[in-house]
Design an enzyme around this catalytic site. Structure first.
Site, PDB file in Angstrom:
ATOM      1  N   SER A 315       0.860  -1.084   0.088  1.00  0.00           N
ATOM      2  CA  SER A 315      -0.094   0.105  -0.044  1.00  0.00           C
ATOM      3  C   SER A 315       1.054   1.433   0.063  1.00  0.00           C
ATOM      4  CB  SER A 315      -0.726   0.072   1.129  1.00  0.00           C
ATOM      5  OG  SER A 315      -1.978  -1.052   1.089  1.00  0.00           O
ATOM      6  N   HIS A 370       1.276   4.517   4.391  1.00  0.00           N
ATOM      7  CA  HIS A 370       0.375   5.205   3.401  1.00  0.00           C
ATOM      8  C   HIS A 370       1.048   6.633   3.323  1.00  0.00           C
ATOM      9  CE1 HIS A 370      -3.185   2.379   4.204  1.00  0.00           C
ATOM     10  NE2 HIS A 370      -2.083   1.800   3.879  1.00  0.00           N
TER      11      HIS A 370
END
Length: 573
Positions: A315, A370
């Site tokens: 991610s 992230h």
């Protein structure tokens, strides 16, 4: 008249019958069947809430699925044409009454098969959104999802072929939507010429899927792999990177995933944005963005989630690709068609915002990865030079990319060196978890035998010297082996494994000390302490308290079996 080629006749009737009826019916049935399961799964995610609230949440998921399934079924089962062009205007099964040609000003075909019409506003059709659905009477929309992509293009061209004639007669020129579509097609064709195949994206996706398949082939669960297994394959952990010097985990962790669902969602998020970034910046610079963002996300995780738990997932790299696409498209906004920019920024903004918000509300989501990947990707997208920039020669692009790669490497290195002292030493914790099942088995066997001999001593079946001799032969080797295996482990006591290790060592130490005192008392050792009896009583009390604590700990959280070590769920960036 059934369509088979673009038409230019102004009043020639042209109907577009649905050709994707079976696919839509299949989707409708799938939604109807999956709806109850999705509703139950949503309710199951809220175990602490009252039953009424869980039922409400389940219904909030189920009812839209059933409504959408009913709508798709009704549209696919209808025999009416999806779209009809004739002298009256544009009509169809979802567009009644027809939109007359003399009030039609423009038409746009959006991705996904949505046809947006723009008619001249009047009293009955004001150019203002109305109702809670915010529908604009002057801008009706028609879904063409029942038509194939080729049919959609033919319908769009046929509408503008008629509209161009009318606008030419009126002297208003070509419609803005037509010009925007032509500019968009030219831009897309130019990108295809510069980067015919996004092979870097294919390599990255294949590597992620291959890593998951190798994990599965090695015996790991395809849906819920264990943390120690992921750690052995290269999961990210602050202790392993900082204390053990295993910097390679910053990269390997980004190709591991916490199950098939985790992998699928990451690859779906990467696919479309990755294709766009490959075509905009080129395959080489896409690989730089992906790799640098992956490392930046892992480095950021060292300061947060990876301090306490392991971290896996792509991610961070995916967010880097999204961020690079946002800033690169903004950097070259004078070259990218406005329709592309609106669609791109709207979709990316919603996805990034929702994903970050979701990450902040979930305990096992590594939002630091992230944010780290997103920041790195946005910086690279802003600075890297795209092939569409005619003023940037290939040599200049390569030098800029090399410089940014070195800068990213330096930033990652500094972040690793600045990592706080890890709170958990994962290698030691997992080593203890691997040893504890066998330790518990040998411990129980040895002390069970000792307890049986103690009962025989109390019944008078054996005497004290025999009891002590048996104890030395049974529990002595067990405690010595347990101590030799557990002492080297540096597991903090606040960890469950650390508490168990400490208690096993404490019990063994008390046992060996008690046996030594009793042997000395039996031999009337001249070096026997004067308070030997008091020490023995104190050790007996400590033994009872420690054994009760050990039994309570094992009862509350049992010692795990060999394949299922106790763990917190891995953080999923």
């Amino acid at each position: 008249m059934q369509q088979d080629a673009p038409d230019t006749g102004l009043f020639t009737p042209l109907e577009f019958a649905p050709t994707r009826r079976r696919q839509i019916l299949f989707v409708a049935v799938l939604l109807a069947l999956a709806g109850p399961g999705l509703g139950w799964a949503a309710a199951a995610q809220l175990p602490g809430m009252a039953l009424a609230w869980r039922v409400l949440v389940g219904a909030a998921v189920l009812l839209p699925c059933l409504w959408l399934a009913r709508t798709l079924w009704r549209h696919a089962a209808s025999s009416a044409p999806v779209l009809r062009l004739d002298g009256r205007g544009i009509s169809g099964s979802l567009l009644q009454p027809p939109v007359p040609w003399d009030v039609l000003e423009d038409a746009q075909l959006e991705r996904g098969g949505m046809l947006r019409l723009q008619r001249r506003a009047d009293a009955q059709h004001p150019d203002v959104p109305q109702g809670w659905l915010r529908r604009n009477p002057a801008r009706p929309r028609v879904s063409l999802h029942l038509l194939s992509p080729r049919q959609q293009d033919i319908a769009y061209d046929a509408i503008h072929a008629r509209l161009d004639v009318l606008r030419l007669r009126a002297g208003t020129g070509e419609a803005a939507g037509r010009r925007a579509a032509r500019d968009e097609d030219a831009f897309e064709s130019h990108l295809d010429t510069l980067v015919p195949t996004p092979w870097a994206l294919y390599v990255v996706v294949a590597a992620n899927v291959l890593a998951w398949a190798m994990n599965w082939a090695a015996g790991m669960s395809p849906t819920k792999p264990l943390s120690p297994e992921l750690f052995a394959w290269g999961a990210n952990a602050a202790s392993a990177v900082v204390l053990d010097g295993q910097w390679w985990r910053l990269l390997t962790a980004t190709f591991l995933h916490g199950g098939m669902v985790h992998l699928v969602f990451n690859m779906l998020g990467l696919w479309e944005a990755g294709k766009q970034l490959c075509r905009l910046l080129g395959n080489g610079q896409f690989a730089l963005v992906y790799g640098a963002s992956a490392l930046a996300g892992s480095a950021a995780s060292l300061h947060y989630a990876a301090q306490n738990s392991i971290s896996v997932g792509a991610s961070g790299a995916v967010f880097g690709v999204l961020g690079a696409l946002v800033t690169a498209s903004w950097h070259y906004r004078h070259l990218v068609p406005a329709t592309n920019l609106r669609r791109l920024w709207t979709g990316l903004g919603f996805f990034i915002g929702y994903s970050l918000l979701h990450g902040f509300t979930q305990e096992n989501v590594d939002n630091a990865a992230h944010v780290g990947g997103l920041a790195c990707g946005m910086l690279l997208g802003l600075v890297l030079l795209a092939p569409i920039d005619r003023q940037a020669a290939a040599a200049r692009r390569r030098k800029r990319a090399a410089a940014m790669g070195l800068l990213a490497a330096a930033a990652v290195g500094y972040s690793v060196l600045a990592t706080p002292v890890p709170r958990v030493w994962h290698a030691q914790v997992y080593a203890a978890q691997a040893l504890l099942p066998d330790i518990a088995r040998r411990f129980d066997q040895g002390f069970r035998q000792m307890a049986q001999d103690s009962q025989r001593l109390q019944r008078g079946e054996i005497r004290q010297p025999v009891f002590l001799q048996n104890a030395e032969q049974t529990i002595g080797p067990v405690c010595s082996a347990i101590t030799e295996e557990l002492v080297p482990l540096r597991v903090p006591r606040w960890e469950q494994a650390g508490r168990l290790v400490h208690m096993y060592l404490q019990v063994c130490a008390i046992t060996m000390r008690s046996l030594a005192l009793e042997q000395a008392m039996l031999r009337r050792d001249p070096d026997l302490p004067a308070d030997a009896q008091a020490q023995l009583a104190q050790l007996s009390g400590q033994m009872q308290a420690t054994m009760r604590e050990l039994a309570e700990t094992v009862r509350r959280v049992p010692v795990p079996p060999q394949r299922g070590p106790v763990r917190a769920p891995p953080a999923q960036p």
